[in-house]
Write a protein that holds these residues in place. Structure first.
Motif, PDB file in Angstrom:
ATOM      1  N   GLU A  45       0.696  -1.013   0.243  1.00  0.00           N
ATOM      2  CA  GLU A  45      -0.359  -0.140  -0.163  1.00  0.00           C
ATOM      3  C   GLU A  45       1.243   1.821  -0.592  1.00  0.00           C
ATOM      4  N   THR A  46       0.375   2.223  -0.529  1.00  0.00           N
ATOM      5  CA  THR A  46       1.500   3.076  -1.000  1.00  0.00           C
ATOM      6  C   THR A  46       1.511   4.346   0.740  1.00  0.00           C
ATOM      7  N   PRO A  47       1.786   4.881   1.544  1.00  0.00           N
ATOM      8  CA  PRO A  47       1.485   5.928   1.655  1.00  0.00           C
ATOM      9  C   PRO A  47       1.511   6.852   1.283  1.00  0.00           C
ATOM     10  N   ASP A  48       0.559   7.707   2.681  1.00  0.00           N
ATOM     11  CA  ASP A  48       0.521   9.611   2.020  1.00  0.00           C
ATOM     12  C   ASP A  48       1.983  10.104   1.956  1.00  0.00           C
ATOM     13  N   LEU A  49       2.596   9.246   3.108  1.00  0.00           N
ATOM     14  CA  LEU A  49       4.308   9.868   3.152  1.00  0.00           C
ATOM     15  C   LEU A  49       4.607   8.866   4.218  1.00  0.00           C
ATOM     16  N   ILE A  50       6.016   9.434   3.906  1.00  0.00           N
ATOM     17  CA  ILE A  50       6.988   7.715   4.513  1.00  0.00           C
ATOM     18  C   ILE A  50       8.247   8.672   5.540  1.00  0.00           C
ATOM     19  N   LEU A  51       8.174   8.594   6.578  1.00  0.00           N
ATOM     20  CA  LEU A  51       8.787   9.144   7.398  1.00  0.00           C
ATOM     21  C   LEU A  51      10.831   8.254   8.276  1.00  0.00           C
ATOM     22  N   LEU A  52      11.531   8.338   6.924  1.00  0.00           N
ATOM     23  CA  LEU A  52      12.466   7.372   6.918  1.00  0.00           C
ATOM     24  C   LEU A  52      14.223   8.011   7.704  1.00  0.00           C
TER      25      LEU A  52
END
Length: 229
Positions: A45-52
């Motif tokens: 599932e493609t996130p709306d934002l990624i905290l990486l």
């Protein structure tokens, strides 16, 4: 619709802190403990934002960022790098790999949440805007009201969330499985047939004599919000 944030962090105390606080801020949070798991979750599932996080086991944060930017589905997904590194050269390297912003540990949750919302506002304004509009349909998140051609539309909680999600990307066809994950949650076990029932209720609630049906059924594919339905 609740924005989906994927937190990729191998330090469990920090990941737990982020999970709890971002949840309080109104985000739906999923966690990945290493770069390999992160790539698998993004594929699901493609996130709306990624905290990486920068430093990760198996696949580094920089490499994860590079791979995501090379893929069409995630090329424009906002990525916020989170790291203990504070040197200017490291910041530049993180941004050069495709990250949209950079936060150094330790950080203040209020600032982090503000930066996340700023990135979402630029990339997906429909996720944070109080008002969504499509054709003669208006959904006001602030008052939790829906109108069509100025007339009130009365929806149940599930139909409201379903409409919110469909209005974020009108014209796009979503499978039943995708709608289940987005509206009911990936950890909720309900049958795909449930989607058909609630779409039917939504379609009935939105119906107005002489006006087009805004819900389009695509055989063997799913549903979309489309005034050409």
């Amino acid at each position: 619709m609740t924005p989906y944030v994927l937190v990729v962090e191998d330090e469990d105390p920090i990941a737990t802190l982020l999970d709890y606080n971002l949840g309080k801020e109104g985000f739906r949070v999923e966690r990945a403990a290493d770069g390999e798991e992160a790539l698998l979750k993004v594929e699901e599932e493609t996130p709306d934002l990624i905290l990486l996080d920068w430093m990760l086991p198996k696949v580094s944060g920089v490499e994860v960022c590079r791979q995501l930017r090379a893929h069409p589905e995630t090329r424009r997904t906002p990525i916020l790098m989170l790291t203990a590194r504070g040197e200017e050269t490291d910041k530049v390297r993180g941004l050069d790999t495709g990250a949209d912003d950079y936060v150094v540990k330790p950080f203040a949750m209020t600032e982090l949440a503000a930066r996340i919302r700023a990135l979402l506002r630029r990339a997906r304004p429909e996720l944070v805007d109080e008002r969504l509009e499509y054709a003669d349909l208006v959904l006001d998140r602030g008052s939790h009201r829906v109108t069509r051609a100025g007339h009130a539309v009365h929806l149940g909680p599930t139909e409201y969330r379903l409409l919110d999600f469909l209005m974020q990307r009108p014209g796009r066809v979503f499978t039943r499985e995708r709608l289940l994950d987005a509206v009911w949650g990936s950890n909720t076990y309900v049958e795909a047939r449930t989607v058909d029932v609630h779409v039917g209720r939504l379609r009935k609630a939105l119906h107005r004599p002489g006006a087009p049906d805004l819900i389009r059924t695509v055989r063997s594919a799913g549903y979309s919000l489309d005034e050409r339905a």
